[in-house]
Design a protein around this motif. Structure first.
Motif, mmCIF file in Angstrom:
data_model
loop_
_atom_site.group_PDB
_atom_site.id
_atom_site.type_symbol
_atom_site.label_atom_id
_atom_site.label_comp_id
_atom_site.label_asym_id
_atom_site.label_seq_id
_atom_site.Cartn_x
_atom_site.Cartn_y
_atom_site.Cartn_z
ATOM 1 N N GLU A 45 49.902 -0.456 7.418
ATOM 2 C CA GLU A 45 49.764 0.172 8.729
ATOM 3 C C GLU A 45 48.541 1.075 8.803
ATOM 4 O O GLU A 45 48.072 1.591 7.787
ATOM 5 N N GLY A 46 48.068 1.325 10.017
ATOM 6 C CA GLY A 46 46.878 2.135 10.241
ATOM 7 C C GLY A 46 46.955 3.532 9.660
ATOM 8 O O GLY A 46 45.979 4.038 9.109
ATOM 9 N N VAL A 47 48.117 4.171 9.742
ATOM 10 C CA VAL A 47 48.218 5.538 9.224
ATOM 11 C C VAL A 47 48.136 5.576 7.703
ATOM 12 O O VAL A 47 47.775 6.602 7.126
ATOM 13 N N GLY A 48 48.425 4.483 7.037
ATOM 14 C CA GLY A 48 48.317 4.419 5.583
ATOM 15 C C GLY A 48 46.884 4.495 5.088
ATOM 16 O O GLY A 48 46.636 4.751 3.905
ATOM 17 N N SER A 92 47.883 -5.634 18.109
ATOM 18 C CA SER A 92 47.700 -5.567 16.673
ATOM 19 C C SER A 92 48.912 -6.173 16.006
ATOM 20 O O SER A 92 50.018 -6.108 16.529
ATOM 21 N N THR A 93 48.705 -6.744 14.827
ATOM 22 C CA THR A 93 49.850 -7.234 14.068
ATOM 23 C C THR A 93 50.422 -6.114 13.213
ATOM 24 O O THR A 93 51.371 -6.320 12.489
ATOM 25 N N HIS A 94 49.845 -4.925 13.297
ATOM 26 C CA HIS A 94 50.346 -3.754 12.584
ATOM 27 C C HIS A 94 51.140 -2.898 13.576
ATOM 28 O O HIS A 94 50.848 -2.870 14.759
ATOM 29 N N ALA A 95 52.129 -2.135 13.069
ATOM 30 C CA ALA A 95 52.893 -1.245 13.951
ATOM 31 C C ALA A 95 52.004 -0.125 14.459
ATOM 32 O O ALA A 95 52.088 0.273 15.610
ATOM 33 N N THR A 96 51.158 0.412 13.585
ATOM 34 C CA THR A 96 50.147 1.373 14.012
ATOM 35 C C THR A 96 48.795 0.751 13.720
ATOM 36 O O THR A 96 48.600 0.123 12.685
ATOM 37 N N THR A 97 47.877 0.906 14.626
ATOM 38 C CA THR A 97 46.588 0.240 14.512
ATOM 39 C C THR A 97 45.611 1.038 13.652
ATOM 40 O O THR A 97 45.844 2.203 13.325
ATOM 41 N N VAL A 98 44.504 0.403 13.331
ATOM 42 C CA VAL A 98 43.417 1.070 12.634
ATOM 43 C C VAL A 98 42.951 2.271 13.467
ATOM 44 O O VAL A 98 42.723 3.362 12.935
ATOM 45 N N ILE A 102 42.628 6.220 12.419
ATOM 46 C CA ILE A 102 41.374 6.968 12.539
ATOM 47 C C ILE A 102 41.573 8.209 13.398
ATOM 48 O O ILE A 102 41.131 9.307 13.041
ATOM 49 N N GLU A 103 42.256 8.065 14.514
ATOM 50 C CA GLU A 103 42.434 9.209 15.408
ATOM 51 C C GLU A 103 43.382 10.250 14.817
ATOM 52 O O GLU A 103 43.182 11.453 15.026
#
Length: 158
Positions: A45-48, A92-98, A102-103
């Motif tokens: 996930e993006g937050v990772g 996105s195929t992720h629950a949280t996006t890139v 970043i934000e």
């Protein structure tokens, strides 16, 4: 000591064009230098991403985009200079996006000094779909460009 530069390919290899970032990272594996450059694939996930880039001076993110452009179009975003466009935050195929990662990092003061996102516009994101020809043809262009940018960053101390 963490590497000064991280190159992170993102995506899901089972969803066609969504595997583009992973393929770019695989092609850039030869850039890895202990203590200087880390190249890795990330399917999370993006937050990772915050923990992956912790301590790095410069980060290059490689991903597929599910936007409005034709498949194979390469987009470069200086994510450190300004928030990513809304088009990078939608599907996105992720629950949280890139972009979410970043934000969140920007809000927490954990954004690397330099962060660049390369996105390749895709068209085939279904489970089990093959990567489209247009995206596959864009991969070597991103590889060459990122290789040159990382080399220049290392020569100039990021």
């Amino acid at each position: 000591m963490p590497p000064r530069v991280r190159v992170i390919g993102l995506g899901n290899p089972l969803r066609g064009d969504d595997g583009a970032g992973l393929l770019v990272a695989q092609e850039l594996a030869g850039l890895a230098r202990p203590g200087h450059v880390a190249v890795e694939a990330y399917e999370g996930e993006g937050v990772g991403l915050l923990s992956l880039w912790e301590g790095a001076d410069a980060v290059w993110l490689l991903d597929a985009l599910h936007g409005d452009g034709p498949a194979g179009v390469i987009r470069r975003f200086d994510a450190g200079a300004r928030p990513l466009p809304v088009s990078t935050r939608s599907a996105s195929t992720h629950a949280t996006t890139v972009a979410d990662g970043i934000e969140l990092a920007r809000a927490l003061g954990r954004l690397p000094r330099r962060i660049v996102l390369y996105g390749i516009e895709g068209e085939a994101f279904g489970t089990g779909e093959p990567m489209s020809v247009a995206v596959r043809e864009a991969v070597p262009k991103v590889v060459r460009t990122v290789r040159a940018e990382v080399s220049a960053a290392l020569a100039g101390s990021c």
